[in-house]
Enzyme design. Structure first.
Site, short mmCIF file in Angstrom:
data_model
loop_
_atom_site.label_atom_id
_atom_site.label_comp_id
_atom_site.label_asym_id
_atom_site.label_seq_id
_atom_site.Cartn_x
_atom_site.Cartn_y
_atom_site.Cartn_z
CE1 TYR A 1 -7.80 -1.79 -2.45
CE2 TYR A 1 -9.71 -3.18 -2.80
CZ TYR A 1 -8.64 -2.80 -2.03
OH TYR A 1 -8.41 -3.44 -0.85
CD GLU B 1 -11.22 3.19 5.63
OE1 GLU B 1 -10.53 2.19 5.34
OE2 GLU B 1 -11.04 4.28 5.11
CG HIS C 1 -9.47 2.62 1.86
ND1 HIS C 1 -8.85 2.72 3.09
CD2 HIS C 1 -8.50 2.92 0.94
CE1 HIS C 1 -7.59 3.07 2.92
NE2 HIS C 1 -7.35 3.19 1.63
CB THR D 1 -0.86 0.06 1.28
OG1 THR D 1 0.03 0.10 2.42
CG2 THR D 1 -1.79 -1.11 1.39
NE ARG E 1 -3.91 5.35 4.91
CZ ARG E 1 -3.95 4.86 3.66
NH1 ARG E 1 -4.91 5.22 2.83
NH2 ARG E 1 -3.05 3.99 3.25
CG ASP F 1 3.12 19.72 0.10
OD1 ASP F 1 3.78 19.82 1.15
OD2 ASP F 1 3.04 18.66 -0.56
P1 NAD Z 1 3.13 11.48 -1.16
O1 NAD Z 1 3.94 11.14 0.04
O2 NAD Z 1 3.73 11.34 -2.51
O3 NAD Z 1 2.59 12.98 -1.02
C1 NAD Z 1 2.06 13.51 0.17
C2 NAD Z 1 2.27 15.03 0.13
O4 NAD Z 1 1.60 15.58 1.26
C3 NAD Z 1 3.76 15.41 0.26
O5 NAD Z 1 4.15 16.28 -0.79
C4 NAD Z 1 3.84 16.13 1.61
O6 NAD Z 1 4.77 17.20 1.63
C5 NAD Z 1 2.41 16.65 1.74
N1 NAD Z 1 2.02 16.97 3.11
C6 NAD Z 1 2.38 16.39 4.27
N2 NAD Z 1 1.78 17.02 5.31
C7 NAD Z 1 1.03 18.01 4.78
C8 NAD Z 1 0.17 19.00 5.34
N3 NAD Z 1 -0.02 19.11 6.66
N4 NAD Z 1 -0.47 19.85 4.50
C9 NAD Z 1 -0.30 19.77 3.15
N5 NAD Z 1 0.53 18.87 2.56
C10 NAD Z 1 1.16 17.99 3.39
O7 NAD Z 1 1.80 10.61 -1.03
P2 NAD Z 1 0.81 10.18 -2.19
O8 NAD Z 1 1.31 8.91 -2.81
O9 NAD Z 1 0.49 11.34 -3.03
O10 NAD Z 1 -0.48 9.76 -1.30
C11 NAD Z 1 -1.29 10.73 -0.68
C12 NAD Z 1 -2.29 10.07 0.28
O11 NAD Z 1 -3.16 9.20 -0.46
C13 NAD Z 1 -1.68 9.20 1.38
O12 NAD Z 1 -2.39 9.43 2.58
C14 NAD Z 1 -1.98 7.79 0.95
O13 NAD Z 1 -2.08 6.90 2.02
C15 NAD Z 1 -3.33 7.99 0.28
N6 NAD Z 1 -3.70 6.92 -0.67
C16 NAD Z 1 -4.99 6.47 -0.63
C17 NAD Z 1 -5.41 5.48 -1.52
C18 NAD Z 1 -6.83 5.01 -1.54
O14 NAD Z 1 -7.11 3.92 -2.04
N7 NAD Z 1 -7.78 5.80 -1.05
C19 NAD Z 1 -4.47 4.92 -2.43
C20 NAD Z 1 -3.17 5.43 -2.47
C21 NAD Z 1 -2.80 6.44 -1.58
#
Ligand code: NAD
Length: 373
Positions: A261, A240, A257, A69, A211, A149
Site C-alpha cells: 500500500y 479477510e 493486507h 492489484t 495470499r 521456486d
Molecule cells: P510473481 O508472479 O512475479 O512471482 C511468483 C513466483 O512464485 C514465481 O516465480 C513462481 O514461479 C513462484 N511459484 C509459484 N508456485 C510456487 C510454489 N508452489 N513454490 C514456490 N514458488 C512458486 O509474483 P509477485 O509479484 O512476486 O507476487 C508474489 C505474491 O505477492 C502474490 O501472491 C501476490 O498476490 C502477492 N502480493 C501481495 C501484496 C500485499 O499487499 N500483501 C502486494 C503485491 C503482491
C-alpha cells in the site's frame, strides 16, 4: 456517440476524473458490485474485493477487466477465457512496497531476537518480482539466503536454489512470495499446513505477504500455541476481513493486507490498469496517463551507531511497521477501514539521500534498495 460504461471500485486511487472523457463511469464499493450493476457495462476496474466469476458476469456485455492489484486469484480466469473476456493485472506494480514491508518485518524480528544480519539464514519461497527483489536487498547486506521456486532454473548457479524441505530445515526466517494456486504440479493453497510447519526450525519466523490461503491459519495458530519460540508475521489472512482473532493476538506482527500500500505502488497499479484499458478500447490518449503523487517525503536522519541500528533507524522512518500492527490488534474489526484510511507511505525510490551524510559502504546497499543517491 454514446460512451461505453465502465464500473470502477471506488477505492482505486488516482483514477477519479481520468476516464470520464472516454467512458460513462460508475464508481461503486468493490465488495458490493453485483451482476445488475454490470447490465450495460463493457469494462470493469477492480481490486481484490470483487470476485469476477460467472455469478458476477453472467449475461453482461463486459469485454474487459483490469485489476489494479498484482494477485489475480479473485478472477475466475477459466470463465473469462471461456467468455472471451480480456483481463489484465498490475504485475510488479507494488513490488518495492512489499519488499520494504518484508524488510521492515525482518528488521523487527532481528531486533527482537538480538541477532545480526549475518547470524541468520533467510529462506525465500517464490522467486518472482517480489522474491527476487527481496533476495537482492538481503544479499546487499550479505545475509545468507536460500531460495525455493520449482518453476525457475538458474544455469549460472548464482541464485541459491534448494529443495522445499531443505529450505524449511535450514531457515531462521521464511518469507512467502508465491501466487495462490490450487491446481498444477505445485499448488500453493495451504502449502503451510501442520506438516510443513513441523519441518521448520522450532524458533523460526514465518512471514506471509502473499495470499492468506497459502497458510492454513488454524494450523499456524496451533503451531504457535505449541511452539512458544516460533513467530509469525501476517499481512494476508484466510477469509479477510473476517480474520482469525486468536491468531492475530499470537502473531509477532499482524497487518490488514497493506504490504503493497505505498502511494508509489498504488499509483503504478492504477497507471498500468489504465494504460491497458486505453489500448483495449483504442483510447490511446490514456497511454499518457501518469499519476501525480502529492506527498512530500520527510527529511531522513542517519544514525551511525552500528550497521543494524543504522538500517533499523532509517527504515523505521520510512515505514514504521509496528504502527500498523498496533492499529490492527487494537481494532481487528476495522480491517477494511484501516485499509481505506491508510496513512501515506512512500517507497525508497521516492527518497533522495545526501551522500555526504552516509558512509560509503552503506551508499551502495541503499542504491540497491532503490534509494536515490
Ligand atoms: P510473481 O508472479 O512475479 O512471482 C511468483 C513466483 O512464485 C514465481 O516465480 C513462481 O514461479 C513462484 N511459484 C509459484 N508456485 C510456487 C510454489 N508452489 N513454490 C514456490 N514458488 C512458486 O509474483 P509477485 O509479484 O512476486 O507476487 C508474489 C505474491 O505477492 C502474490 O501472491 C501476490 O498476490 C502477492 N502480493 C501481495 C501484496 C500485499 O499487499 N500483501 C502486494 C503485491 C503482491
Amino acid at each position: 456517440m454514446k460512451k461505453p460504461l465502465i464500473v470502477i471500485d471506488d477505492e482505486i486511487p488516482f483514477v477519479f476524473g481520468v476516464l470520464e472523457a472516454f467512458f460513462e463511469v460508475h464508481y461503486l464499493p468493490g465488495a458490493k458490485i453485483t451482476n445488475s450493476d454490470l447490465k450495460n457495462a463493457l469494462a470493469l476496474l477492480v481490486r481484490t474485493r470483487t470476485r469476477c466469476d460467472k455469478t458476477l458476469l453472467k449475461n453482461t456485455p463486459v469485454q474487459f477487466i483490469a485489476t489494479a492489484t498484482v494477485g489475480e486469484d479473485h478472477l475466475d480466469t477459466e470463465y473469462l477465457i471461456q467468455k472471451n473476456i480480456k483481463w489484465t493485472n498490475a504485475a510488479g506494480a507494488n513490488s518495492q512496497s512489499v519488499v520494504t514491508y518484508t524488510w521492515c518485518a525482518i528488521l523487527e524480528i532481528l531486533k527482537f531476537k538480538k541477532q545480526k544480519f549475518r547470524d541468520i539464514q533467510l529462506g525465500i519461497i517464490g522467486y518472482g518480482k517480489i522474491g527476487s527483489t527481496l533476495y537482492q536487498w538481503a544479499r546487499a547486506l550479505e545475509i545468507p539466503c536460500l531460495v525455493y521456486d520449482p518453476f525457475i532454473s538458474d544455469p549460472s548457479k548464482q541464485v541459491p536454489l534448494t529443495s522445499f524441505e531443505n529450505l524449511l530445515k535450514q531457515s531462521d526466517i521464511v518469507s512467502l512470495h508465491v501466487p495462490l494456486t490450487s491446481t498444477g504440479p505445485y499448488p500453493t493453497k495451504a502449502l503451510f499446513a501442520q506438516t510443513t510447519l513441523e519441518k521448520m526450525k522450532k524458533n523460526a519466523f514465518l512471514i506471509n505477504t502473499s495470499r492468506g490461503e497459502v497458510v492454513d491459519n488454524q494450523a499456524l495458530f496451533n503451531h504457535l500455541q505449541s511452539h512458544p519460540d516460533f513467530g509469525a508475521v501476517l499481512d494476508v489472512w484466510e477469509k479477510e476481513p473476517h480474520i482469525h482473532l486468536e491468531l492475530l493476538e499470537k502473531v509477532f506482527i499482524g497487518t490488514p493486507h497493506i504490504a503493497g500500500y505505498s502511494l508509489d505502488g498504488k499509483a503504478n497499479a492504477s497507471k498500468q490498469a489504465i494504460h491497458v484499458l486505453g489500448d483495449f478500447f483504442g483510447f490511446h490518449e490514456l497511454k499518457k496517463f501518469k499519476p501525480v503523487i502529492q506527498s512530500e517525503t520527510n527529511e531522513l536522519s542517519f544514525e551511525a551507531n552500528g550497521e543494524f541500528s543504522f538500517y533499523h533507524n532509517l527504515f523505521t522512518q520510512i515505514y514504521p511497521i509496528l504502527r500498523d500492527n498496533e492499529a490492527l490488534k487494537k481494532s481487528p474489526s476495522s480491517f477494511e477501514s484501516l485499509r481505506k484510511h491508510y496513512p501515506k507511505r512512500r517507497d525508497p525510490s521516492a527518497y533522495s539521500l545526501k551522500s555526504y551524510e552516509i558512509q560509503q559502504k552503506n551508499q551502495s546497499v541503499l542504491k540497491k534498495m532503490g534509494f536515490v543517491l
